[in-house]
Design a protein around this motif. Structure first.
Motif, mmCIF file in Angstrom:
data_model
loop_
_atom_site.group_PDB
_atom_site.id
_atom_site.type_symbol
_atom_site.label_atom_id
_atom_site.label_comp_id
_atom_site.label_asym_id
_atom_site.label_seq_id
_atom_site.Cartn_x
_atom_site.Cartn_y
_atom_site.Cartn_z
ATOM 1 N N SER A 11 56.401 7.292 -34.690
ATOM 2 C CA SER A 11 57.713 7.829 -34.348
ATOM 3 C C SER A 11 57.769 9.295 -34.771
ATOM 4 O O SER A 11 57.440 9.631 -35.904
ATOM 5 C CB SER A 11 58.779 7.002 -35.063
ATOM 6 O OG SER A 11 59.938 7.760 -35.205
ATOM 7 N N VAL A 12 58.187 10.127 -33.860
ATOM 8 C CA VAL A 12 58.119 11.575 -34.078
ATOM 9 C C VAL A 12 59.333 12.246 -33.426
ATOM 10 O O VAL A 12 59.631 11.978 -32.275
ATOM 11 C CB VAL A 12 56.810 12.121 -33.430
ATOM 12 C CG1 VAL A 12 56.830 13.630 -33.341
ATOM 13 C CG2 VAL A 12 55.581 11.646 -34.168
ATOM 14 N N ARG A 20 56.811 18.074 -39.834
ATOM 15 C CA ARG A 20 55.904 18.713 -40.790
ATOM 16 C C ARG A 20 54.483 18.582 -40.267
ATOM 17 O O ARG A 20 53.963 17.478 -40.181
ATOM 18 C CB ARG A 20 56.040 18.061 -42.160
ATOM 19 C CG ARG A 20 57.418 18.282 -42.740
ATOM 20 C CD ARG A 20 57.641 17.552 -44.050
ATOM 21 N NE ARG A 20 59.032 17.748 -44.443
ATOM 22 C CZ ARG A 20 59.457 18.804 -45.132
ATOM 23 N NH1 ARG A 20 58.604 19.729 -45.553
ATOM 24 N NH2 ARG A 20 60.743 18.921 -45.423
ATOM 25 N N THR A 21 53.893 19.700 -39.911
ATOM 26 C CA THR A 21 52.541 19.665 -39.358
ATOM 27 C C THR A 21 51.606 20.454 -40.259
ATOM 28 O O THR A 21 51.632 21.683 -40.278
ATOM 29 C CB THR A 21 52.519 20.266 -37.935
ATOM 30 O OG1 THR A 21 53.592 19.707 -37.168
ATOM 31 C CG2 THR A 21 51.195 19.986 -37.257
ATOM 32 N N PHE A 400 64.313 22.317 -44.224
ATOM 33 C CA PHE A 400 63.378 23.432 -44.426
ATOM 34 C C PHE A 400 61.931 22.954 -44.307
ATOM 35 O O PHE A 400 61.544 21.973 -44.920
ATOM 36 C CB PHE A 400 63.590 24.078 -45.796
ATOM 37 C CG PHE A 400 62.612 25.193 -46.068
ATOM 38 C CD1 PHE A 400 62.693 26.381 -45.350
ATOM 39 C CD2 PHE A 400 61.605 25.035 -47.018
ATOM 40 C CE1 PHE A 400 61.786 27.414 -45.576
ATOM 41 C CE2 PHE A 400 60.687 26.064 -47.256
ATOM 42 C CZ PHE A 400 60.780 27.254 -46.531
ATOM 43 N N ILE A 401 61.173 23.650 -43.493
ATOM 44 C CA ILE A 401 59.743 23.345 -43.355
ATOM 45 C C ILE A 401 58.970 24.526 -43.931
ATOM 46 O O ILE A 401 59.091 25.646 -43.432
ATOM 47 C CB ILE A 401 59.335 23.173 -41.864
ATOM 48 C CG1 ILE A 401 60.280 22.215 -41.124
ATOM 49 C CG2 ILE A 401 57.879 22.741 -41.744
ATOM 50 C CD1 ILE A 401 60.077 20.758 -41.398
ATOM 51 N N GLU A 405 53.440 23.764 -43.459
ATOM 52 C CA GLU A 405 53.733 22.625 -42.593
ATOM 53 C C GLU A 405 54.285 23.075 -41.232
ATOM 54 O O GLU A 405 54.940 22.324 -40.534
ATOM 55 C CB GLU A 405 54.712 21.669 -43.296
ATOM 56 C CG GLU A 405 54.077 21.047 -44.530
ATOM 57 C CD GLU A 405 55.027 20.160 -45.336
ATOM 58 O OE1 GLU A 405 54.518 19.335 -46.112
ATOM 59 O OE2 GLU A 405 56.260 20.298 -45.191
ATOM 60 N N ARG A 406 53.973 24.349 -40.901
ATOM 61 C CA ARG A 406 54.386 24.872 -39.586
ATOM 62 C C ARG A 406 53.180 25.029 -38.664
ATOM 63 O O ARG A 406 53.185 25.847 -37.760
ATOM 64 C CB ARG A 406 55.083 26.231 -39.742
ATOM 65 C CG ARG A 406 56.379 26.162 -40.514
ATOM 66 C CD ARG A 406 57.019 27.548 -40.653
ATOM 67 N NE ARG A 406 57.921 27.580 -41.785
ATOM 68 C CZ ARG A 406 58.333 28.683 -42.395
ATOM 69 N NH1 ARG A 406 57.909 29.866 -41.942
ATOM 70 N NH2 ARG A 406 59.165 28.617 -43.424
ATOM 71 N N ASN A 407 52.145 24.233 -38.914
ATOM 72 C CA ASN A 407 50.926 24.377 -38.126
ATOM 73 C C ASN A 407 50.931 23.545 -36.845
ATOM 74 O O ASN A 407 49.948 22.894 -36.511
ATOM 75 C CB ASN A 407 49.704 24.064 -38.994
ATOM 76 C CG ASN A 407 49.429 25.184 -39.988
ATOM 77 O OD1 ASN A 407 49.028 26.274 -39.586
ATOM 78 N ND2 ASN A 407 49.660 24.942 -41.270
ATOM 79 N N ALA A 408 52.033 23.576 -36.154
ATOM 80 C CA ALA A 408 52.166 22.815 -34.907
ATOM 81 C C ALA A 408 51.324 23.469 -33.819
ATOM 82 O O ALA A 408 51.187 24.689 -33.809
ATOM 83 C CB ALA A 408 53.612 22.780 -34.468
#
Ligand code: 8DG
Ligand code: MN
Ligand code: MN
Length: 408
Positions: A11-12, A20-21, A400-401, A405-408
């Motif tokens: 689930s995303v 969070r990526t 907040f990310i 964790e912004r490596n989308a």
């Protein structure tokens, strides 16, 4: 007794800026394939398809474990028919025939080589290919006219296609920091882009510069660039002045999502270290012949005609020389006033898809307009101030990310 295998679907949430990526990717085979399709679409100037594949890849990047069956993907956002078909084939056979044949296609290979030249975009590469140019040698043998960026790109082709390491980013950070403080004491410099997200390698190094007193940053870029030039660090630079306040659409409502800070695209000359760890900058600069720092005939001329020259005038300079004790590295500099610093920091940390999704979220879900300069709330008809990234996420109603964790 019946044994039913329980399929736990992932689930995303649908916007990448809600997720969070990290850099830990459990589905590299799948995301590499989708990224290649995205890249090919972008190189073919089909940006819509490019974004669709990027979004699909980003969904898989944030999954906590490898995908084993199509059933696990049920209900996931951003996975279109095409992406699902590719994923299915890879899960079943280990590879996607579409991706493999694209990777091997002459057109893809040529686009890749030609856009690998700094200063060459998809449009130019496509035109050259239609004129029969498929590789660097054919480009050099041709009568194509190159602008100053492309000349530098061709000259340093080999170096600029080597990934920049974290160690190199640290070395250049140190030089930059020293330079920035020497031209304006109190100025602050922050590493942005991929290295701020914790990547160990990148295609360039990005820096954001500001000063805690509003207005003191004016004129800073040209001073920094002159100082770097005087030290022999720049093989190429192009500075674009700040045009933010000149815009007719007004602050925060840019007509495109290109921003209008003063910035500099450069190619840095970084000394390699010898075995004792001493840098060889001086040495290298003096003894190298064919040193690009010592000027191609046209450099220094500012007329448009002086900026252009035939591809054939560049020898085979991209070949790595045995004795070369420095290497060319792409460096981007951005200067922002302190009042816009948080927006600039958020806007330039990336990833590109994360940024795009933040703007989409702001517009579609909040009736707000986010840029690297400001956040405008259309419902309230006013700008929302922020002095930190955390405040901007809060204004947007997002958790907040952190950068890693912004490596989308
Ligand atoms: P890499 O260099 O490690 O390969 O990746 P990166 O650092 O994430 O990519 P980048 O191409 O260096 O871009 C860094 C960030 O800067 C990214 O979030 C996109 C952003 N960026 C540009 N150009 C522009 C622009 O014109 N306006 C704004 N606001 N951001 C931009 O690259
Ligand atoms: Mn970068
Ligand atoms: Mn960059």
């Amino acid at each position: 007794q019946q044994i039913t295998e329980e399929v736990v679907a992932f689930s995303v949430p649908s916007y990448a800026c809600q997720r969070r990526t990290t850099l830990e990717n459990h589905n590299m085979v799948l995301t590499d394939a989708l990224s290649l399709l995205a890249e090919n679409a972008e190189l073919s100037e089909e940006d819509g398809r490019g974004v669709a594949f990027r979004r699909a890849a980003a969904v898989l990047k944030c999954l906590p474990e490898p995908v084993r069956s199509m059933a696990q993907l049920r209900g996931l956002p951003c996975l279109g028919d095409h992406s699902l078909r590719v994923i299915k084939e890879i899960l079943e056979t280990g590879a996607s025939s579409e991706v493999e044949s694209m990777r091997e296609s002459e057109r893809y290979k040529a686009l890749k080589v030609l856009t690998g030249i700094f200063g060459v975009g998809a449009k130019t590469a496509d035109r050259w290919i239609r004129e029969g140019i498929q590789d660097l040698q054919q480009l050099r043998d041709s009568e194509q006219t190159l602008n100053r960026a492309q000349q530098a790109g061709l000259e340093h082709y080999h170096d600029l296609n080597q990934l920049v390491t974290k160690a190199e980013a640290d070395a250049i950070s140190e030089i930059m920091e020293r330079t920035v403080i020497s031209v304006l004491p109190g100025a602050q410099m922050t590493l942005i882009g991929g290295f701020r997200r914790g990547k160990q390698t990148g295609h360039d190094i990005d820096f954001l510069i500001t000063h805690p007193e509003e207005g003191r940053e004016e004129g800073l870029m040209s001073k920094v660039v002159s100082c770097l030039e005087a030290q022999g660090f720049l093989l190429y630079q192009k500075t674009t002045r700040n045009s933010y306040l000149e815009s007719s659409s007004g602050p925060g409502r840019p007509s495109s999502n290109m921003d209008r800070f003063e910035r500099c695209f450069s190619i840095f000359k970084l000394a390699k270290e010898d075995k004792r760890g001493e840098t060889l900058m001086e040495d290298g600069a003096k003894t190298l012949n064919g040193d690009p720092g010592s000027h191609s005939p046209s450099s220094g001329q500012s007329q448009a005609s002086g900026d252009r020259k035939r591809a054939s005038e560049d020898g085979a300079k991209d070949k790595p020389s045995k004795h070369k004790r420095w290497r060319a590295v792409r460096v981007d500099l951005v200067v922002s006033p302190i009042s816009q610093f948080a927006f600039a920091l958020l806007g330039w940390t990336g990833s590109k898809l994360f940024e795009r999704e933040l703007r989409r979220w702001a517009g579609h879900e909040r009736s707000m307009s986010l840029s690297s300069h400001a956040l405008f709330d259309s419902k309230q008809g006013r700008y929302l101030r922020a002095t930190s990234e955390e405040e901007i996420f809060a204004h947007l109603g997002l958790e907040f990310i952190p950068p890693s964790e912004r490596n989308a």
